[in-house]
Design a protein around this motif. Structure first.
Motif, PDB file in Angstrom:
ATOM      1  N   GLY A   1       2.171  -6.704  36.016  1.00  0.00           N
ATOM      2  CA  GLY A   1       3.431  -6.983  35.423  1.00  0.00           C
ATOM      3  C   GLY A   1       4.387  -6.060  36.155  1.00  0.00           C
ATOM      4  N   ASP A   2       5.677  -6.306  36.079  1.00  0.00           N
ATOM      5  CA  ASP A   2       6.782  -5.770  36.591  1.00  0.00           C
ATOM      6  C   ASP A   2       6.930  -4.462  36.082  1.00  0.00           C
ATOM      7  OD1 ASP A   2       9.554  -5.022  37.660  1.00  0.00           O
ATOM      8  OD2 ASP A   2      10.414  -6.403  36.416  1.00  0.00           O
ATOM      9  N   ALA A   3       6.854  -3.399  36.839  1.00  0.00           N
ATOM     10  CA  ALA A   3       6.968  -1.927  36.603  1.00  0.00           C
ATOM     11  C   ALA A   3       8.208  -1.561  35.991  1.00  0.00           C
ATOM     12  CB  ALA A   3       6.691  -0.996  37.619  1.00  0.00           C
ATOM     13  N   GLY A   4       9.307  -2.126  36.577  1.00  0.00           N
ATOM     14  CA  GLY A   4      10.575  -1.729  36.124  1.00  0.00           C
ATOM     15  C   GLY A   4      10.713  -2.160  34.864  1.00  0.00           C
ATOM     16  N   ALA A   5      10.544  -3.499  34.399  1.00  0.00           N
ATOM     17  CA  ALA A   5      10.615  -4.113  33.020  1.00  0.00           C
ATOM     18  C   ALA A   5       9.821  -3.247  31.995  1.00  0.00           C
ATOM     19  CB  ALA A   5      10.368  -5.654  32.929  1.00  0.00           C
ATOM     20  N   PHE A   6       8.666  -2.908  32.576  1.00  0.00           N
ATOM     21  CA  PHE A   6       7.928  -2.219  31.775  1.00  0.00           C
ATOM     22  C   PHE A   6       8.419  -0.817  31.313  1.00  0.00           C
ATOM     23  CE2 PHE A   6       4.240   1.251  31.181  1.00  0.00           C
ATOM     24  CZ  PHE A   6       3.604   0.440  30.384  1.00  0.00           C
ATOM     25  N   LEU A   7       9.120  -0.188  32.059  1.00  0.00           N
ATOM     26  CA  LEU A   7       9.589   1.201  31.936  1.00  0.00           C
ATOM     27  C   LEU A   7      10.882   0.915  30.952  1.00  0.00           C
ATOM     28  CD1 LEU A   7       9.414   2.859  35.427  1.00  0.00           C
ATOM     29  CD2 LEU A   7       8.289   3.343  33.379  1.00  0.00           C
ATOM     30  N   ARG A   8      11.583  -0.135  31.276  1.00  0.00           N
ATOM     31  CA  ARG A   8      12.979  -0.282  30.340  1.00  0.00           C
ATOM     32  C   ARG A   8      12.371  -0.493  28.842  1.00  0.00           C
ATOM     33  NH1 ARG A   8      14.695  -3.039  35.216  1.00  0.00           N
ATOM     34  NH2 ARG A   8      13.966  -4.879  34.237  1.00  0.00           N
ATOM     35  N   ALA A   9      11.418  -1.368  28.723  1.00  0.00           N
ATOM     36  CA  ALA A   9      10.882  -1.531  27.406  1.00  0.00           C
ATOM     37  C   ALA A   9      10.110  -0.482  26.869  1.00  0.00           C
ATOM     38  CB  ALA A   9       9.615  -2.737  27.369  1.00  0.00           C
ATOM     39  N   MET A  10       9.561   0.490  27.406  1.00  0.00           N
ATOM     40  CA  MET A  10       8.983   1.535  27.082  1.00  0.00           C
ATOM     41  C   MET A  10       9.916   2.558  26.432  1.00  0.00           C
ATOM     42  SD  MET A  10       6.207   3.249  29.466  1.00  0.00           S
ATOM     43  CE  MET A  10       6.183   4.583  28.417  1.00  0.00           C
ATOM     44  N   ALA A  11      11.183   2.626  27.101  1.00  0.00           N
ATOM     45  CA  ALA A  11      12.353   3.593  26.541  1.00  0.00           C
ATOM     46  C   ALA A  11      12.738   2.979  25.341  1.00  0.00           C
ATOM     47  CB  ALA A  11      13.353   3.754  27.772  1.00  0.00           C
ATOM     48  N   VAL A  12      12.773   1.714  25.085  1.00  0.00           N
ATOM     49  CA  VAL A  12      13.361   1.112  23.863  1.00  0.00           C
ATOM     50  C   VAL A  12      12.351   1.421  22.722  1.00  0.00           C
ATOM     51  CG1 VAL A  12      14.151  -0.748  22.696  1.00  0.00           C
ATOM     52  CG2 VAL A  12      14.914  -0.367  24.951  1.00  0.00           C
ATOM     53  N   ALA A  13      11.180   1.091  23.192  1.00  0.00           N
ATOM     54  CA  ALA A  13      10.006   1.035  21.963  1.00  0.00           C
ATOM     55  C   ALA A  13       9.630   2.381  21.543  1.00  0.00           C
ATOM     56  CB  ALA A  13       8.733   0.456  22.530  1.00  0.00           C
ATOM     57  N   ILE A  14       9.415   3.468  22.282  1.00  0.00           N
ATOM     58  CA  ILE A  14       9.000   4.654  22.028  1.00  0.00           C
ATOM     59  C   ILE A  14       9.727   5.295  20.680  1.00  0.00           C
ATOM     60  CG2 ILE A  14       8.565   7.147  22.663  1.00  0.00           C
ATOM     61  CD1 ILE A  14       7.729   5.968  25.459  1.00  0.00           C
ATOM     62  N   PRO A  15      11.147   5.521  20.755  1.00  0.00           N
ATOM     63  CA  PRO A  15      11.844   6.030  20.034  1.00  0.00           C
ATOM     64  C   PRO A  15      11.834   5.580  18.520  1.00  0.00           C
ATOM     65  CG  PRO A  15      13.314   5.512  21.847  1.00  0.00           C
ATOM     66  CD  PRO A  15      12.215   4.896  22.107  1.00  0.00           C
ATOM     67  N   ALA A  16      11.292   4.308  18.518  1.00  0.00           N
ATOM     68  CA  ALA A  16      11.115   3.617  17.214  1.00  0.00           C
ATOM     69  C   ALA A  16       9.854   4.075  16.466  1.00  0.00           C
ATOM     70  CB  ALA A  16      11.035   1.990  17.418  1.00  0.00           C
ATOM     71  N   ARG A  17       9.161   4.645  17.306  1.00  0.00           N
ATOM     72  CA  ARG A  17       7.855   5.522  16.721  1.00  0.00           C
ATOM     73  C   ARG A  17       7.725   6.823  16.454  1.00  0.00           C
ATOM     74  NH1 ARG A  17       2.329   2.979  19.419  1.00  0.00           N
ATOM     75  NH2 ARG A  17       3.040   0.758  19.878  1.00  0.00           N
ATOM     76  N   VAL A  18       8.333   7.618  17.098  1.00  0.00           N
ATOM     77  CA  VAL A  18       8.385   9.226  17.175  1.00  0.00           C
ATOM     78  C   VAL A  18       9.698   9.480  17.581  1.00  0.00           C
ATOM     79  CG1 VAL A  18       5.986   9.323  17.184  1.00  0.00           C
ATOM     80  CG2 VAL A  18       7.082   9.347  19.443  1.00  0.00           C
ATOM     81  N   GLU A  19       9.740  10.934  17.411  1.00  0.00           N
ATOM     82  CA  GLU A  19      11.043  11.626  17.835  1.00  0.00           C
ATOM     83  C   GLU A  19      10.434  12.362  19.240  1.00  0.00           C
ATOM     84  OE1 GLU A  19      12.326  14.491  15.212  1.00  0.00           O
ATOM     85  OE2 GLU A  19      13.254  12.861  13.817  1.00  0.00           O
ATOM     86  N   ASP A  20      11.425  12.709  20.117  1.00  0.00           N
ATOM     87  CA  ASP A  20      10.923  13.583  21.359  1.00  0.00           C
ATOM     88  C   ASP A  20       9.834  14.656  21.112  1.00  0.00           C
ATOM     89  OD1 ASP A  20      13.017  11.920  22.409  1.00  0.00           O
ATOM     90  OD2 ASP A  20      14.220  13.693  22.863  1.00  0.00           O
ATOM     91  N   ARG A  21       8.860  14.565  21.984  1.00  0.00           N
ATOM     92  CA  ARG A  21       7.711  15.512  21.830  1.00  0.00           C
ATOM     93  C   ARG A  21       7.991  16.672  22.416  1.00  0.00           C
ATOM     94  NH1 ARG A  21       2.447  12.410  23.589  1.00  0.00           N
ATOM     95  NH2 ARG A  21       1.531  14.163  22.587  1.00  0.00           N
ATOM     96  N   ALA A  22       7.605  17.710  21.972  1.00  0.00           N
ATOM     97  CA  ALA A  22       7.108  18.933  22.669  1.00  0.00           C
ATOM     98  C   ALA A  22       6.324  18.931  23.588  1.00  0.00           C
ATOM     99  CB  ALA A  22       7.252  20.213  21.872  1.00  0.00           C
ATOM    100  N   PRO A  23       6.337  19.165  25.140  1.00  0.00           N
ATOM    101  CA  PRO A  23       5.576  19.305  25.905  1.00  0.00           C
ATOM    102  C   PRO A  23       4.271  20.504  26.056  1.00  0.00           C
ATOM    103  CG  PRO A  23       7.639  20.177  27.028  1.00  0.00           C
ATOM    104  CD  PRO A  23       8.065  19.890  25.508  1.00  0.00           C
ATOM    105  N   CYS A  24       3.307  20.026  26.333  1.00  0.00           N
ATOM    106  CA  CYS A  24       2.410  20.907  26.456  1.00  0.00           C
ATOM    107  C   CYS A  24       2.208  21.443  27.824  1.00  0.00           C
ATOM    108  CB  CYS A  24       0.885  20.352  26.162  1.00  0.00           C
ATOM    109  SG  CYS A  24       0.881  19.957  24.554  1.00  0.00           S
ATOM    110  N   TRP A  25       2.803  20.992  28.836  1.00  0.00           N
ATOM    111  CA  TRP A  25       2.900  21.357  30.146  1.00  0.00           C
ATOM    112  C   TRP A  25       3.936  22.772  30.245  1.00  0.00           C
ATOM    113  CZ3 TRP A  25       0.130  19.286  34.124  1.00  0.00           C
ATOM    114  CH2 TRP A  25      -0.372  18.133  34.028  1.00  0.00           C
ATOM    115  N   ASP A  26       3.544  23.765  31.024  1.00  0.00           N
ATOM    116  CA  ASP A  26       4.216  24.815  30.942  1.00  0.00           C
ATOM    117  C   ASP A  26       5.520  24.676  32.205  1.00  0.00           C
ATOM    118  OD1 ASP A  26       5.293  27.644  31.851  1.00  0.00           O
ATOM    119  OD2 ASP A  26       3.268  28.389  31.441  1.00  0.00           O
ATOM    120  N   ALA A  27       6.674  24.726  31.561  1.00  0.00           N
ATOM    121  CA  ALA A  27       7.752  24.440  32.872  1.00  0.00           C
ATOM    122  C   ALA A  27       7.862  25.493  33.683  1.00  0.00           C
ATOM    123  CB  ALA A  27       8.946  24.260  31.845  1.00  0.00           C
TER     124      ALA A  27
END
Length: 530
Positions: free
Chosen positions: A311-337
């Protein structure tokens, strides 16, 4: 709506399909293609070599987002353009090459521009190559090309028209067929992908050039998922500079494999993860992968436990950005900045040591480069170093001959890009050797009055090949050639010419070139770095 020679009808059809510019060189075999260009309202750009015409069409396509079109003659004209068509295939640029061909090539020998099988030759570097034996076939093939540009991975197509057929009267082309779009990832697959991403502790995104259309959603997705990220060279600009946990376009660093090995889920969006992305056989991870791509062949590389999504990667990313906040709040990263920042600093130091004198010059250019500048680079040490450290402010604004890796790309491609972006800054960056592959196209840039800075990195040799020979314990040979006086050559063509002696003077020369009445050749050497 009247009958015209087919060559003229094709130009009118192209204009009706949105084509505004054609690049090419007229000849006795394709002269009928030129009968209808002006009356159709199309601008023709006269290249100095068919390879240049192909590269211009490629550069125009990358800059405009619309197909680039070139007109070629039979035999040598098509052969000359095949390098450019191969580059367009490798880098997924939508180029339509339309050539003439002999009416009959088997029963007669000794004809002008004769080849044994011209159509088959072009097919080796194009998505497909076909001969139209009727006006209806020509129209159908052109519409097929435009449909495939819009609905699949864009790659060059070649259409050849017999000489006599191009001169015969033909009815007008039919109306443009209804357009369709790229394939889309289903809602169910999107939901499953998000579930897997949110379950991962250390997700790692890799964004390729195919994800450019979804760049606006990427900062939110990275923040929402706590993921780290890389971009491929073609994906630069998708992740904005300064984004936390961003490793940059440094996949070619050997120990980037160790970073990938830390991930518990890799999400590869719009990228092949090819040899020219990694310069090794594998990304380095041993965790599952989610891959999103419009090319089924890319997805065929997925293994057990992976999740291939067509599928279209651009549309996939735009849909993700809308769908994820409906499930969880921003997550604290486990990666070391802090570790990400240290790694990037170490890699920059490695690059500076590998190709000394380049990064200070690049930093000076980047400091004054307009944010909307579009850059075309060639196969040169300057580009090899800089594309690992120059984080682009916008996606799709640095173009390079990544896969096919041909010399001579940057100048004609930048001309095509500048034609597509009149009034906006466009830059060519190339080496002293690569400049000489297509230097004649400087005449086209002068003729068009393009304010195009042409930055030449002059180390008076094939520096990368010399280094490879030394690394292979081969005594360097055939790597030094006598260069012309590039500034005198530029002036002979009617272009501007500058050789700044300081980094500040280089910055001034670049900015002045954007306001010049034509192209400006700017010679750069390691002496600039002090």
């Amino acid at each position: 709506m009247t009958d015209r020679p087919l060559g003229a009808q094709i130009s009118h059809m192209l204009r009706a399909r949105g084509v505004e510019v054609i690049f090419g060189i007229p000849g006795v075999h394709n002269v009928e293609m030129y009968r209808g260009i002006e009356t159709a309202g199309i601008t023709h750009v006269l290249a100095r070599h068919e390879q240049g015409a192909g590269f211009m069409a490629d550069g125009y396509a990358r800059a405009s987002g619309k197909p680039g079109v070139c007109y070629l003659i039979t035999g040598p004209g098509l052969c000359n353009a095949m390098t450019a068509l191969g580059q367009a295939y490798s880098d997924s640029a939508p180029v339509l090459a339309i050539s003439s061909c002999l009416d009959e090539a088997d029963a007669r020998r000794g004809q002008l521009h004769q080849m044994r099988d011209q159509r088959a030759a072009a097919e080796t570097v194009c998505d497909w190559s076909a001969e139209a034996r009727s006006p209806e076939a020509a129209y159908a093939l052109i519409d097929r090309a435009f449909s495939e540009f819009a609905t699949a991975r864009p790659r060059p197509k070649h259409l050849q028209v017999p000489i006599a057929l191009a001169g015969r009267n033909a009815p007008p082309a039919p109306a443009r067929p209804a357009a369709s779009g790229l394939p889309q990832v289903s809602h169910g697959d999107l939901s499953m992908a998000i579930t897997r991403i949110l379950a991962a502790k250390k997700p790692l995104f890799v964004f390729g050039g195919g994800a450019r259309a979804g760049a606006g959603a990427v900062p939110d997705i990275l923040r929402q998922t706590g993921a780290a990220s890389f971009v491929t060279y073609a994906g630069r600009g998708i992740v904005p500079p300064g984004t936390p946990l961003f490793f940059g376009s440094t996949l070619a660093r050997p120990d980037s494999a160790q970073v990938a090995a830390e991930a518990d889920l890799v999400i590869a969006i719009g990228t092949e993860l090819s040899e020219v992305d990694l310069w090794r056989d594998h990304l380095g991870h041993d965790c599952p992968t989610i891959r999103v791509d419009i090319d089924a062949e890319v997805l065929a590389a997925c293994g057990a436990g992976d999740m291939p999504l067509l599928g279209d990667a651009g549309a996939f990313l735009r849909a993700m950005a809308v769908a994820i906040p409906a499930r969880v709040e921003d997550r604290a990263p486990c990666w070391d900045a802090a570790e990400v920042d240290r790694t990037r600093a170490r890699w920059r130091a490695e690059i500076d040591a590998e190709r000394p004198g380049i990064l200070p010059v690049a930093d000076a250019l980047r400091a004054v480069m307009p944010e909307d500048a579009m850059i075309y680079s060639d196969m040169t040490q300057f580009a090899y170093a800089v594309k690992e450290v120059w984080d682009m402010p916008r996606p799709g604004h640095w173009h390079h001959p990544y896969g096919f890796g041909t010399l001579g790309y940057a100048l004609p491609a930048a001309i095509g890009g500048a034609v597509a972006r009149r009034g906006k800054p466009t830059v060519a960056i190339l080496g002293d050797y690569g400049f000489q592959y297509t230097v004649q196209e400087l005449g086209t840039a002068v003729e068009l009055g393009l304010p195009l800075p042409i930055l030449i990195w002059d180390n008076a040799k094939l520096g990368e090949i010399e280094a490879a020979m030394i690394a292979s314990q081969i005594a360097p040979n055939a790597v030094v050639a006598r260069n012309p006086d590039f500034l005198a050559l530029a002036r002979a063509y009617g272009a501007g010419a500058k050789e700044p002696e300081t980094l500040s003077a280089l910055q001034q020369a670049l900015l002045a070139a954007f306001d010049a009445p034509g192209p400006t050749v700017i010679r750069m050497t390691r002496a600039l770095a002090g």
